[in-house]
Motif scaffolding. Sequence first.
Motif, PDB file in Angstrom:
ATOM      1  N   ALA A 251       0.865  -1.175   0.000  1.00 56.97           N
ATOM      2  CA  ALA A 251       0.000   0.000   0.000  1.00 56.97           C
ATOM      3  C   ALA A 251       0.907   1.232   0.000  1.00 56.97           C
ATOM      4  N   LEU A 252       0.803   2.057  -1.026  1.00 59.24           N
ATOM      5  CA  LEU A 252       1.702   3.196  -1.206  1.00 59.24           C
ATOM      6  C   LEU A 252       0.928   4.503  -1.090  1.00 59.24           C
ATOM      7  N   ALA A 253       1.270   5.334  -0.102  1.00 56.06           N
ATOM      8  CA  ALA A 253       0.676   6.665   0.006  1.00 56.06           C
ATOM      9  C   ALA A 253       1.161   7.508  -1.168  1.00 56.06           C
ATOM     10  N   GLN A 254       0.223   8.151  -1.862  1.00 53.89           N
ATOM     11  CA  GLN A 254       0.600   8.874  -3.075  1.00 53.89           C
ATOM     12  C   GLN A 254      -0.385  10.018  -3.317  1.00 53.89           C
ATOM     13  N   ASP A 255       0.065  11.234  -3.043  1.00 50.80           N
ATOM     14  CA  ASP A 255      -0.688  12.452  -3.339  1.00 50.80           C
ATOM     15  C   ASP A 255       0.260  13.633  -3.169  1.00 50.80           C
ATOM     16  N   GLU A 256      -0.264  14.850  -3.082  1.00 52.54           N
ATOM     17  CA  GLU A 256       0.602  16.031  -3.013  1.00 52.54           C
ATOM     18  C   GLU A 256       1.389  16.105  -1.710  1.00 52.54           C
ATOM     19  N   ILE A 276       1.489  -2.942  -6.308  1.00 52.54           N
ATOM     20  CA  ILE A 276       1.496  -1.662  -5.611  1.00 52.54           C
ATOM     21  C   ILE A 276       0.100  -1.054  -5.683  1.00 52.54           C
ATOM     22  N   LEU A 277      -0.483  -0.779  -4.523  1.00 48.94           N
ATOM     23  CA  LEU A 277      -1.838  -0.244  -4.439  1.00 48.94           C
ATOM     24  C   LEU A 277      -1.783   1.159  -3.845  1.00 48.94           C
ATOM     25  N   PRO A 278      -1.870   2.199  -4.677  1.00 45.38           N
ATOM     26  CA  PRO A 278      -1.792   3.575  -4.171  1.00 45.38           C
ATOM     27  C   PRO A 278      -3.055   3.958  -3.387  1.00 45.38           C
ATOM     28  N   ALA A 283      -6.987  12.517   0.703  1.00 41.54           N
ATOM     29  CA  ALA A 283      -8.384  12.219   0.390  1.00 41.54           C
ATOM     30  C   ALA A 283      -9.025  11.379   1.483  1.00 41.54           C
ATOM     31  N   ASP A 284      -8.345  11.244   2.628  1.00 45.39           N
ATOM     32  CA  ASP A 284      -8.828  10.484   3.782  1.00 45.39           C
ATOM     33  C   ASP A 284      -9.084   9.027   3.426  1.00 45.39           C
ATOM     34  N   GLN A 285      -8.136   8.448   2.656  1.00 45.06           N
ATOM     35  CA  GLN A 285      -8.214   7.036   2.310  1.00 45.06           C
ATOM     36  C   GLN A 285      -7.250   6.240   3.182  1.00 45.06           C
ATOM     37  N   ASN A 316      -6.982   6.268  11.467  1.00 44.71           N
ATOM     38  CA  ASN A 316      -7.447   5.054  12.139  1.00 44.71           C
ATOM     39  C   ASN A 316      -7.139   3.813  11.310  1.00 44.71           C
ATOM     40  N   GLY A 317      -7.261   3.925   9.985  1.00 44.55           N
ATOM     41  CA  GLY A 317      -6.921   2.803   9.122  1.00 44.55           C
ATOM     42  C   GLY A 317      -5.445   2.466   9.184  1.00 44.55           C
TER      43      GLY A 317
END
Length: 438
Positions: A251-256, A276-278, A283-285, A316-317
């Motif tokens: 799981a890869l965090a990917q944003d600005e 790889i799952l971005p 976006a609160d994902q 929390n996730g």
Amino acid sequence: MNARAIIIGSPRSGSGKTTVALGLMRAFRRRGVQVKAAKAGPDYIDPAFHAAACGGDSVNLDSWAMPPDLLAFLLRQAQEDADLLIIEAAMGLFDGAGEVDGRRGAAADLAALFGIPVALVMDVSGQGQTAGAVACGFVHYDPRVRIAGVIANRVASGRHRLLVEQSLQRTGLPLLGALMRSGAPDLPERHLGLVQASEHQNLELLLDQLADAIERQADLDGLLTAAKPVESGPLSSNLSVALPPPAQRIALAQDEAFSFVYPHILAEWRRAGAEILPFSPLADQAPDPSCDLCWLPGGYPELHAGRLAASNIFLNGLRAFARKGAVHGECGGFMLLGQGMEDKQGVRHAMAALMGHETSFARRKLNLGYREARLMAECPLGPVGGMMRGHEFHYATVTPGNDEPLVDLVDGQGNLIGPSGGRRNKVTGTFFHVIAQQ
């Protein structure tokens, strides 16, 4: 395809390399030339601009951090399906670290090792005939590095251009371009470099404006002729890997807020079969709970600290994920794993609290440079004792928690920095950005 290649270098930072390189990439692409791009040294931001200008990924080529066979392999890959490879240097052409010839992280290493000519971008504001003397020094400093010509930047007038061109005649170098002081737009900057490509509202317009200026004021035919095929030689049968995949499903965090991850590492993970799952913290994902590892890269979380602190589904996730799977944070990701983050206005924002440290941008301190790391514990980066090279680049100050350190660091000159980062249960993190294992 053995593409032609050219390095866009300069005597120092701030000379206009990025502006020139982007303008050239887009201008050649508009001509129908298949252009690819690369960045010499450690950098996340410039390659994203390269990708927008060329329409494809840009790779980092770092002679200090990457073993020679990995460097040659990535250079060979960068040439695939290309007519022209444009490599943007970092800092000054010969600037690097350490004393090992050919492994100093300088763009000049690439020029010498692979026979790649250099177009020298010179900021000639405040000088005339002296430009020729500066260029002459570059011609003779290292005979293995061939300077193909000069692109004069920030030229004040036609007379100024003539003075520079006449001074270059004594060196035998052609003037490959003369960019007027008001001839191209500037790229906005912030504390880690340029504002990210993804944040520009009118990026395509900006790139076209840069290309327009280059087409008017540079010799594209001369630059294409100056570029030469790369002398990469045969590849080793025991090719080094930059970093093996740390898990099967990542799981890869990917944003600005979290965008600083090197393309060559992600490409290697995918080649090895990792999935790889971005996801986007902004976006609160939350990270996909079916993954084996959550990777939090660096970026600009300090610019979004309030929004991240309010992202309850994400936080929390992430905490739930850490109870069963491994979590690793690099730089900005490491900051988020701590108890809290203080923004530049001095406002504290609660973070994930998966480790004990606090970070602050109200009390800024620049931490910049190459790093060699020895792992003090098994983690997603590798086994205990594993060695890797990379860099640090941040302005945060840290109040340590009570976590055990993750890595033992030395700098690019071999000076001891000491224990750094942290580990707690399955959660690890460090300000160190890995480029390649050794």
